[in-house]
Design an enzyme around this catalytic site. Structure first.
Site, PDB file in Angstrom:
ATOM      1  N   LYS A  31      64.612  42.998  41.920  1.00  0.00           N
ATOM      2  CA  LYS A  31      65.703  43.834  41.393  1.00  0.00           C
ATOM      3  C   LYS A  31      66.879  43.909  42.373  1.00  0.00           C
ATOM      4  O   LYS A  31      68.034  43.768  41.978  1.00  0.00           O
ATOM      5  CB  LYS A  31      65.183  45.252  41.099  1.00  0.00           C
ATOM      6  CG  LYS A  31      64.081  45.280  40.042  1.00  0.00           C
ATOM      7  CD  LYS A  31      63.477  46.657  39.875  1.00  0.00           C
ATOM      8  CE  LYS A  31      62.614  47.107  41.022  1.00  0.00           C
ATOM      9  NZ  LYS A  31      61.327  46.430  41.170  1.00  0.00           N
TER      10      LYS A  31
ATOM     11  N   SER B 105      66.493  32.740  38.878  1.00  0.00           N
ATOM     12  CA  SER B 105      66.632  32.796  40.336  1.00  0.00           C
ATOM     13  C   SER B 105      65.722  31.744  40.952  1.00  0.00           C
ATOM     14  O   SER B 105      64.555  31.627  40.590  1.00  0.00           O
ATOM     15  CB  SER B 105      66.251  34.196  40.818  1.00  0.00           C
ATOM     16  OG  SER B 105      66.257  34.253  42.225  1.00  0.00           O
TER      17      SER B 105
ATOM     18  N   ALA C 130      60.262  52.449  46.954  1.00  0.00           N
ATOM     19  CA  ALA C 130      60.903  51.179  46.625  1.00  0.00           C
ATOM     20  C   ALA C 130      61.227  50.400  47.898  1.00  0.00           C
ATOM     21  O   ALA C 130      61.488  50.984  48.945  1.00  0.00           O
ATOM     22  CB  ALA C 130      62.195  51.430  45.844  1.00  0.00           C
ATOM     23  N   GLY C 131      61.213  49.085  47.775  1.00  0.00           N
ATOM     24  CA  GLY C 131      61.712  48.210  48.834  1.00  0.00           C
ATOM     25  C   GLY C 131      62.432  47.077  48.141  1.00  0.00           C
ATOM     26  O   GLY C 131      61.800  46.250  47.506  1.00  0.00           O
TER      27      GLY C 131
HETATM   28  P1  GDP Z   1      62.430  44.408  44.251  1.00  0.00           P
HETATM   29  O1  GDP Z   1      61.617  45.537  44.766  1.00  0.00           O
HETATM   30  O2  GDP Z   1      62.301  44.227  42.769  1.00  0.00           O
HETATM   31  O3  GDP Z   1      63.877  44.457  44.679  1.00  0.00           O
HETATM   32  O4  GDP Z   1      61.806  43.076  44.905  1.00  0.00           O
HETATM   33  P2  GDP Z   1      61.328  42.914  46.444  1.00  0.00           P
HETATM   34  O5  GDP Z   1      62.520  42.798  47.306  1.00  0.00           O
HETATM   35  O6  GDP Z   1      60.325  43.929  46.809  1.00  0.00           O
HETATM   36  O7  GDP Z   1      60.519  41.552  46.327  1.00  0.00           O
HETATM   37  C1  GDP Z   1      61.112  40.382  45.942  1.00  0.00           C
HETATM   38  C2  GDP Z   1      60.944  39.356  47.082  1.00  0.00           C
HETATM   39  O8  GDP Z   1      61.193  38.055  46.609  1.00  0.00           O
HETATM   40  C3  GDP Z   1      61.911  39.568  48.230  1.00  0.00           C
HETATM   41  O9  GDP Z   1      61.308  39.156  49.422  1.00  0.00           O
HETATM   42  C4  GDP Z   1      63.069  38.648  47.860  1.00  0.00           C
HETATM   43  O10 GDP Z   1      63.812  38.222  48.995  1.00  0.00           O
HETATM   44  C5  GDP Z   1      62.340  37.494  47.249  1.00  0.00           C
HETATM   45  N1  GDP Z   1      63.050  36.786  46.172  1.00  0.00           N
HETATM   46  C6  GDP Z   1      63.884  37.278  45.235  1.00  0.00           C
HETATM   47  N2  GDP Z   1      64.228  36.313  44.350  1.00  0.00           N
HETATM   48  C7  GDP Z   1      63.584  35.208  44.731  1.00  0.00           C
HETATM   49  C8  GDP Z   1      63.511  33.876  44.198  1.00  0.00           C
HETATM   50  O11 GDP Z   1      64.078  33.543  43.160  1.00  0.00           O
HETATM   51  N3  GDP Z   1      62.722  32.993  44.879  1.00  0.00           N
HETATM   52  C9  GDP Z   1      62.038  33.322  46.001  1.00  0.00           C
HETATM   53  N4  GDP Z   1      61.311  32.386  46.588  1.00  0.00           N
HETATM   54  N5  GDP Z   1      62.091  34.548  46.528  1.00  0.00           N
HETATM   55  C10 GDP Z   1      62.838  35.489  45.893  1.00  0.00           C
HETATM   56  P1  IMO Z   2      59.929  48.398  44.053  1.00  0.00           P
HETATM   57  O1  IMO Z   2      61.095  49.258  43.613  1.00  0.00           O
HETATM   58  C1  IMO Z   2      55.613  47.699  43.888  1.00  0.00           C
HETATM   59  C2  IMO Z   2      53.048  51.245  43.582  1.00  0.00           C
HETATM   60  C3  IMO Z   2      52.153  51.588  44.761  1.00  0.00           C
HETATM   61  C4  IMO Z   2      51.003  52.253  44.041  1.00  0.00           C
HETATM   62  C5  IMO Z   2      51.700  53.013  42.912  1.00  0.00           C
HETATM   63  C6  IMO Z   2      51.964  54.485  43.227  1.00  0.00           C
HETATM   64  O2  IMO Z   2      60.104  47.796  45.399  1.00  0.00           O
HETATM   65  O3  IMO Z   2      59.574  47.425  42.981  1.00  0.00           O
HETATM   66  P2  IMO Z   2      53.668  55.749  44.809  1.00  0.00           P
HETATM   67  O4  IMO Z   2      53.902  55.636  46.291  1.00  0.00           O
HETATM   68  O5  IMO Z   2      54.876  55.444  43.981  1.00  0.00           O
HETATM   69  O6  IMO Z   2      53.024  57.039  44.420  1.00  0.00           O
HETATM   70  O7  IMO Z   2      52.576  54.604  44.493  1.00  0.00           O
HETATM   71  O8  IMO Z   2      52.925  52.359  42.701  1.00  0.00           O
HETATM   72  N1  IMO Z   2      54.490  51.104  43.919  1.00  0.00           N
HETATM   73  C7  IMO Z   2      55.131  49.938  43.959  1.00  0.00           C
HETATM   74  N2  IMO Z   2      54.680  48.667  43.816  1.00  0.00           N
HETATM   75  N3  IMO Z   2      56.936  47.922  44.076  1.00  0.00           N
HETATM   76  C8  IMO Z   2      57.406  49.183  44.201  1.00  0.00           C
HETATM   77  O9  IMO Z   2      58.721  49.471  44.235  1.00  0.00           O
HETATM   78  C9  IMO Z   2      56.490  50.266  44.194  1.00  0.00           C
HETATM   79  N4  IMO Z   2      56.601  51.611  44.300  1.00  0.00           N
HETATM   80  C10 IMO Z   2      55.378  52.108  44.118  1.00  0.00           C
HETATM   81  O10 IMO Z   2      51.751  50.432  45.448  1.00  0.00           O
HETATM   82  O11 IMO Z   2      50.182  51.283  43.443  1.00  0.00           O
HETATM   83 MG    MG Z   3      60.101  45.935  46.192  1.00  0.00          MG
END
Ligand code: GDP
Ligand code: IMO
Ligand code: MG
Length: 425
Positions: free
Chosen positions: A16, A412, A39-40
């Site tokens: 995202k 992507s 979130a991360g």
């Molecule tokens: P979010 O929480 O939905 O924003 O997603 P995260 O950042 O937690 O996890 C997505 C991971 O995949 C991150 O490490 C991004 O840098 C990486 N990423 C995003 N888009 C792509 C892609 O199209 N290909 C690859 N290989 N990595 C991606």
């Molecule tokens: P983003 O925004 C993936 C998961 C946790 C756990 C459950 C409940 O980066 O996609 P919480 O701390 O919210 O009470 O945990 O939800 N969880 C996620 N898994 N991506 C996330 O955020 C998450 N935020 C919470 O691992 O299973």
């Molecule tokens: Mg994340």
């Protein structure tokens, strides 16, 4: 002008953050509507990588307004860490960021409660991120929460009352904290409250609706994913907020008729972090291979993400609940070297084929029914346009669009901002 919403269709970490950053130049503002530092969201550009937890992913573009909405829960200490790191890297955050006075505060005792609740659950623990999310939303719904705006008036009394309630619950759970250790956490937290007050605290519902009246456009950034939604996800293994599109209405004060496009984002495969059912999970070397190639380790907790094949039964459900108008497929490059790719098109439960996402998705009851597609065996990470896509990948996109009855408008092919391909509509 309308409000567009971008949200995850799986169990989070779909990418995202990356796509919000890419789409931000088309909007006047970006707003987070739920979740918190659980979130991360990862962004990569110009050789640098950033992980955002509470701050919207629109802050790196051209001065767009970024709003933390009323539906978000904020930990002042983590917010301060995140904000100071961004300021140190040159982002003029105070200029672009506004925070809702109605956002609820995560207190140090909420984090202690999160840990104690998890411990009390034993083997059936949720596997939370440990950030105090559940206890903070519990206080909000039970009308005991503290809001950012509360810090402006009679705060010490409200804080003491909430803390006393938490301590009695912690004592019941045999998890009463050491007084000196708690005092140190509280000092840091109170300092962080003063820090947060140096930002513009707003009535975000008014600010947002005024922007809309002025013809401005807003992109809402979801956190977590649809299958972690407290109503529609794999309850009780979910987070404590509404991650679905309707959450943007309640989490920002936006009327449903103002919602325009709904971007549903998904990985070409599927991951999950924490406990709970995952019908297409792979416990074999294919799952390990996806994890290695996709670097599937949590952005916040560093935990291994569980990996499996794409689940179209769950995706169709997520598209329905959110009213997705456009799909965004992420991380297709991770599958670049696979001979075969599988997609789950139905579940078999007690010998019966089911295509509608059921009440319970406990693994032992479900056998996924797969379709196998040939891999494309081509490195796509440097491609510039969809005309370069290999035939088998085009066929994979066609297959998904047909199954999901929704167009895939962005693909992507790598983590960097530039590795994003828009498809012709
Ligand atoms: P979010 O929480 O939905 O924003 O997603 P995260 O950042 O937690 O996890 C997505 C991971 O995949 C991150 O490490 C991004 O840098 C990486 N990423 C995003 N888009 C792509 C892609 O199209 N290909 C690859 N290989 N990595 C991606
Ligand atoms: P983003 O925004 C993936 C998961 C946790 C756990 C459950 C409940 O980066 O996609 P919480 O701390 O919210 O009470 O945990 O939800 N969880 C996620 N898994 N991506 C996330 O955020 C998450 N935020 C919470 O691992 O299973
Ligand atoms: Mg994340």
């Amino acid at each position: 002008m309308k409000v567009d919403v971008l949200l995850g269709l799986q169990w989070g970490d779909e990418g995202k953050g990356k796509v919000v950053d890419v789409l931000t130049p088309r909007y006047d503002a970006v707003a987070r509507f739920q979740g918190g530092p659980n979130a991360g969201h990862t962004l990569e550009f110009e050789g640098k990588k950033y992980v955002l937890r509470s701050i919207p992913s629109g802050i790196f573009q051209n001065g767009q307004t970024n709003i933390i909405g009323n539906g978000v829960v904020l930990d002042p200490v983590l917010f301060r860490e995140e904000a100071e790191a961004l300021e140190a890297s040159g982002v003029d955050l105070r200029k672009v960021l506004k925070i809702s006075k109605k956002a609820h505060l995560i207190m140090p005792t909420h984090r202690l409660l999160d840990a104690a609740n998890e411990k009390a659950k034993g083997a059936s623990k949720i596997g939370t991120t440990g950030k105090g999310i559940g206890p903070t939303y519990t206080d909000k719904i039970s009308r005991n929460g503290l809001r950012l705006g509360d810090t402006l008036h009679d705060f010490d009394r409200k804080y003491a009352a909430a803390k006393a309630r938490h301590l009695s619950r912690l004592t019941m759970l045999d998890a009463a904290p050491d007084a000196a250790a708690l005092a140190a956490l509280e000092q840091k937290w109170m300092d962080a409250i003063e820090y947060i007050k140096s930002y513009e605290l707003i009535d975000s519902e008014h600010v947002i609706n005024t922007m809309l009246r002025e013809g401005k456009s807003i992109l809402c950034e979801g956190a977590q994913g649809t299958l972690l939604d407290v109503d529609f996800g794999s309850y009780p293994f979910v987070t404590s907020s509404n991650t679905v599109c309707a959450g943007a209405c309640t989490g920002l004060g936006i009327a449903p008729n103002k919602i325009g496009e709904v971007f549903g984002i998904f990985k070409a495969y599927c991951t999950r972090v924490g406990s709970g059912p995952f019908p297409t999970e792979l416990h074999d070397e294919t799952g390990a291979r996806i994890r290695d190639l996709g670097h599937e380790y949590g952005a916040v907790t560093g935990r291994e993400r569980r990996c499996g094949w794409i689940d179209l039964v769950a995706l169709k459900y997520a598209i329905m609940i959110n009213g997705v108008t456009q799909l965004i497929m992420m991380k297709s490059d991770v599958l670049d070297d696979f001979d075969e790719i599988k997609a789950c098109v139905a579940y078999e439960i007690n010998g019966e084929r089911i295509e509608q996402f059921p009440f319970s998705v406990e693994e032992d009851e479900i056998t996924p029914v797969y379709v196998t597609l040939p891999g494309w065996k081509t490195d796509m990470t440097r491609m510039q346009s969809e005309s370069e896509f290999p035939k088998n990948f085009k066929d994979y996109i066609d297959f998904l669009e047909k199954e999901l009855e929704t167009p895939i408008t962005i693909v992507s092919i790598g983590p960097d901002r530039s590795q994003t391909i828009e498809r012709k509509k």
